[in-house]
Design an enzyme around this catalytic site. Structure first.
Site, PDB file in Angstrom:
ATOM      1  CE  LYS A  84      -6.963  13.473  86.289  1.00 56.31           C
ATOM      2  NZ  LYS A  84      -9.108  13.242  85.435  1.00 56.31           N
ATOM      3  CG  ASP A 123     -10.684   7.112 102.601  1.00 55.12           C
ATOM      4  OD1 ASP A 123     -10.574   7.727 103.952  1.00 55.12           O
ATOM      5  OD2 ASP A 123     -10.894   6.398 101.722  1.00 55.12           O
ATOM      6  CE  LYS A 151     -13.875  10.542 104.534  1.00 54.71           C
ATOM      7  NZ  LYS A 151     -14.230  10.660 103.024  1.00 54.71           N
ATOM      8  NE  ARG A 200     -10.655  15.734  89.492  1.00 52.85           N
ATOM      9  CZ  ARG A 200      -9.874  14.570  90.354  1.00 52.85           C
ATOM     10  NH1 ARG A 200      -9.603  14.978  91.293  1.00 52.85           N
ATOM     11  NH2 ARG A 200      -9.852  13.590  89.839  1.00 52.85           N
TER      12      ARG A 200
HETATM   13  P1  5GP Z   1      -6.427   6.107 100.297  1.00 53.74           P
HETATM   14  O1  5GP Z   1      -5.833   5.407  99.652  1.00 53.74           O
HETATM   15  O2  5GP Z   1      -6.354   6.850 101.834  1.00 53.74           O
HETATM   16  O3  5GP Z   1      -8.188   5.872 100.570  1.00 53.74           O
HETATM   17  O4  5GP Z   1      -7.624   7.107  99.916  1.00 53.74           O
HETATM   18  C1  5GP Z   1      -6.996   8.862  99.247  1.00 53.74           C
HETATM   19  C2  5GP Z   1      -7.587   9.385  98.181  1.00 53.74           C
HETATM   20  O5  5GP Z   1      -8.742   8.568  98.363  1.00 53.74           O
HETATM   21  C3  5GP Z   1      -7.544  10.411  97.609  1.00 53.74           C
HETATM   22  O6  5GP Z   1      -6.282  11.008  97.146  1.00 53.74           O
HETATM   23  C4  5GP Z   1      -9.239  10.716  97.290  1.00 53.74           C
HETATM   24  O7  5GP Z   1      -9.113  10.305  95.514  1.00 53.74           O
HETATM   25  C5  5GP Z   1     -10.006   9.587  97.171  1.00 53.74           C
HETATM   26  N1  5GP Z   1     -10.492  10.648  98.056  1.00 53.74           N
HETATM   27  C6  5GP Z   1     -10.939   9.677  99.654  1.00 53.74           C
HETATM   28  N2  5GP Z   1     -11.751  10.020 100.835  1.00 53.74           N
HETATM   29  C7  5GP Z   1     -12.471  11.040 100.038  1.00 53.74           C
HETATM   30  C8  5GP Z   1     -13.334  11.945  99.889  1.00 53.74           C
HETATM   31  O8  5GP Z   1     -14.083  12.182 101.335  1.00 53.74           O
HETATM   32  N3  5GP Z   1     -13.898  13.187  98.812  1.00 53.74           N
HETATM   33  C9  5GP Z   1     -13.363  13.257  97.358  1.00 53.74           C
HETATM   34  N4  5GP Z   1     -13.558  13.355  96.778  1.00 53.74           N
HETATM   35  N5  5GP Z   1     -12.375  11.789  97.577  1.00 53.74           N
HETATM   36  C10 5GP Z   1     -12.380  11.036  98.896  1.00 53.74           C
END
Ligand code: 5GP
Ligand code: MG
Length: 185
Positions: free
Chosen positions: A42, A102, A131, A165
């Site tokens: 979402k 992330d 990030k 959100r």
């Molecule tokens: P990845 O698979 O790249 O580790 O994760 C991406 C997902 O992790 C994003 O779509 C989000 O849902 C969540 N996420 C990663 N960092 C953050 C953050 O600082 N805040 C929030 N709310 N969600 C995050």
């Protein structure tokens, strides 16, 4: 400002300007051929809605749902992919849009799945936030709004335990707010 927000990292105005520039860059980079923008639900919905309005050309609109489960503010690395476009993506350029990059596992999984199902699609990625410090897999997004430091952010689509959100800006949550909760997608 919301009482649970410690500080605002990206204001409404900053997000608006950057999103417009990203939309224009996407339109310029893909002037011809079929272009499909896939929103990852979402978290990307606010960004997506603003981004596609800044793309001044015909596009296809599709949705997918990728959820990474974890404890509190970090993902577990297990990515569940729930919904995928039913549109035929053969020969099309697909831009997958997410809120934040992330560890990179979510986008890497989605990209691999799209390419497995639609081998001749050209898959690109666009994220509002990057990030970099937390990357676990080798993946760079093709279009990035802002680089963000290694802090947990909420707002403009990003949630904590399903909350925040709908904040129009992106901010850092006060630490006492994420003790004992679960993050969303
Ligand atoms: P990845 O698979 O790249 O580790 O994760 C991406 C997902 O992790 C994003 O779509 C989000 O849902 C969540 N996420 C990663 N960092 C953050 C953050 O600082 N805040 C929030 N709310 N969600 C995050
Ligand atoms: Mg997400």
């Amino acid at each position: 400002m919301h009482q649970d927000i410690e500080r605002v990292l990206f204001s409404e105005d900053a997000i608006r300007a950057r999103t417009r520039a990203l939309g224009e860059a996407i339109a310029k980079a893909h002037p011809e051929g079929d272009l499909v923008l896939v929103a990852l639900l979402k978290g990307s919905v606010l960004f997506y809605a603003d981004l596609i309005r800044a793309i001044d050309r015909q596009i296809g609109v599709e949705f997918a749902w990728a959820s990474s489960y974890g404890d509190g503010t970090s993902s577990s690395g297990t990515v569940e992919l729930k919904v995928f476009p039913d549109e035929d993506l053969r020969g099309k350029t697909v831009v997958v849009v997410d809120d934040i990059l992330d560890t990179g596992r979510t986008l890497a999984s989605v990209k691999a799945r799209l390419l497995a199902e639609h081998p001749d699609a050209e898959v690109r990625t666009c994220v509002l936030l990057d990030k970099r410090a937390r990357r676990a897999v080798e993946l760079d997004a093709d279009y990035v709004g802002f680089e963000v430091e290694d802090v947990f952010v909420v707002g403009y689509g990003l949630d904590f335990a399903g909350r925040y959100r709908n904040l129009p800006y992106i901010g850092v949550l006060k630490p006492h707010c994420y003790e004992g909760g679960e993050e969303g997608d």
